[in-house]
Design an enzyme around this catalytic site. Sequence first.
Site, PDB file in Angstrom:
ATOM      1  N   GLY A  51       0.902  -1.283  -0.143  1.00  0.00           N
ATOM      2  CA  GLY A  51      -0.151  -0.092  -0.015  1.00  0.00           C
ATOM      3  C   GLY A  51       0.753   1.324   0.081  1.00  0.00           C
ATOM      4  CD  GLU A  52       2.365   6.334   0.648  1.00  0.00           C
ATOM      5  OE1 GLU A  52       3.414   6.412   0.102  1.00  0.00           O
ATOM      6  OE2 GLU A  52       2.132   6.435   2.004  1.00  0.00           O
ATOM      7  CB  SER A  53       5.736   2.606   3.757  1.00  0.00           C
ATOM      8  OG  SER A  53       6.005   3.493   3.083  1.00  0.00           O
ATOM      9  CB  CYS A  80       5.375  -3.570  -1.496  1.00  0.00           C
ATOM     10  SG  CYS A  80       5.877  -2.513  -2.932  1.00  0.00           S
ATOM     11  NE  ARG A 100       7.813   5.331   0.783  1.00  0.00           N
ATOM     12  CZ  ARG A 100       7.176   6.398   1.075  1.00  0.00           C
ATOM     13  NH1 ARG A 100       7.354   7.296   1.917  1.00  0.00           N
ATOM     14  NH2 ARG A 100       5.937   6.501   0.132  1.00  0.00           N
ATOM     15  CB  ILE A 128       3.057  -2.046  -7.423  1.00  0.00           C
ATOM     16  CG1 ILE A 128       2.485  -3.072  -8.370  1.00  0.00           C
ATOM     17  CG2 ILE A 128       2.321  -0.525  -7.765  1.00  0.00           C
ATOM     18  CD1 ILE A 128       1.046  -3.593  -7.839  1.00  0.00           C
ATOM     19  NE  ARG A 129       3.244   4.199  -6.222  1.00  0.00           N
ATOM     20  CZ  ARG A 129       2.188   3.351  -6.921  1.00  0.00           C
ATOM     21  NH1 ARG A 129       1.914   3.338  -8.035  1.00  0.00           N
ATOM     22  NH2 ARG A 129       1.390   3.192  -6.008  1.00  0.00           N
ATOM     23  CG  HIS A 164       2.275  -6.228  -4.467  1.00  0.00           C
ATOM     24  ND1 HIS A 164       1.685  -5.771  -3.288  1.00  0.00           N
ATOM     25  CD2 HIS A 164       3.149  -5.305  -4.929  1.00  0.00           C
ATOM     26  CE1 HIS A 164       2.161  -4.695  -3.026  1.00  0.00           C
ATOM     27  NE2 HIS A 164       2.798  -4.231  -4.172  1.00  0.00           N
ATOM     28  CD  GLU A 166       0.117  -8.586  -1.906  1.00  0.00           C
ATOM     29  OE1 GLU A 166       0.981  -9.581  -2.183  1.00  0.00           O
ATOM     30  OE2 GLU A 166       0.289  -7.561  -2.225  1.00  0.00           O
TER      31      GLU A 166
HETATM   32  N1  GLN Z   1       5.792   2.931  -2.856  1.00  0.00           N
HETATM   33  C1  GLN Z   1       5.178   2.463  -1.767  1.00  0.00           C
HETATM   34  C2  GLN Z   1       5.572   2.951  -0.335  1.00  0.00           C
HETATM   35  O1  GLN Z   1       6.607   3.654  -0.351  1.00  0.00           O
HETATM   36  C3  GLN Z   1       5.058   0.751  -1.887  1.00  0.00           C
HETATM   37  C4  GLN Z   1       4.233   0.273  -2.875  1.00  0.00           C
HETATM   38  C5  GLN Z   1       3.603  -0.754  -2.784  1.00  0.00           C
HETATM   39  O2  GLN Z   1       3.136  -1.296  -1.728  1.00  0.00           O
HETATM   40  N2  GLN Z   1       3.377  -1.408  -3.798  1.00  0.00           N
HETATM   41  O3  GLN Z   1       4.993   3.110   0.699  1.00  0.00           O
END
Ligand code: GLN
Length: 189
Positions: A51-53, A80, A100, A128-129, A164, A166
């Site tokens: 997600g977004e840390s 991630c 990150r 993903i990123r 990921h 999942e």
């Molecule tokens: N780029 C996100 C972060 O820095 C991580 C991306 C992800 O969980 N797919 O939190």
Amino acid sequence: MMGSPLRIGVLAVQGDFREHAAMLRRLGAEVVEVRTPEQLEDVDGLVVPGGESTAIMRLIRLYGLDTALRRLHGAVFGTCAGMIVLDRDHLGMADIVVDRNAYGRQVASFEAELELDGQSEPLRGVFIRAPIVRERGPDVEVLAELDGEPVLLRDGRVLVASFHPELTDDTRVHELFLDLVRERERVRA
Ligand code: GLN
């Protein structure tokens, strides 16, 4: 107790916790969506999703979950953003330092075949990123690499992936995590 399903908490404050929950249920686990410290009390293991840390860390603090998370004894799996949250600079539960969004904008999201330690069938990694591991302690094992960078690692009872698992149909990484949960339970029994 022998034969009873494993109870796995999935941190459900932000990110793709539903996908983890679905995969764990497919593998026979009982899933607890965790939003309060009390919900962590009787889980055998915990998943911290992608997600977004920054958002996940803020919500962990807001819901007063940080102390309870650090006190967990069971196995933990971070994917991630979840890997970032577990590193030395955040909750400090895995002996790694993570950078990150380290793949840069052009290649922010991609898929790649990964070689999994001890397995002939390649694993499809969805990135993903994704973060990159910049430092790791001497006890951290690398279970899969991509272009020389570790992407799946184990630090004792903690498993972390920069991709990921999942988001695919391949359940092998979650099975590996559940093995770790059982192994940990045996050690504590
Ligand atoms: N780029 C996100 C972060 O820095 C991580 C991306 C992800 O969980 N797919 O939190």
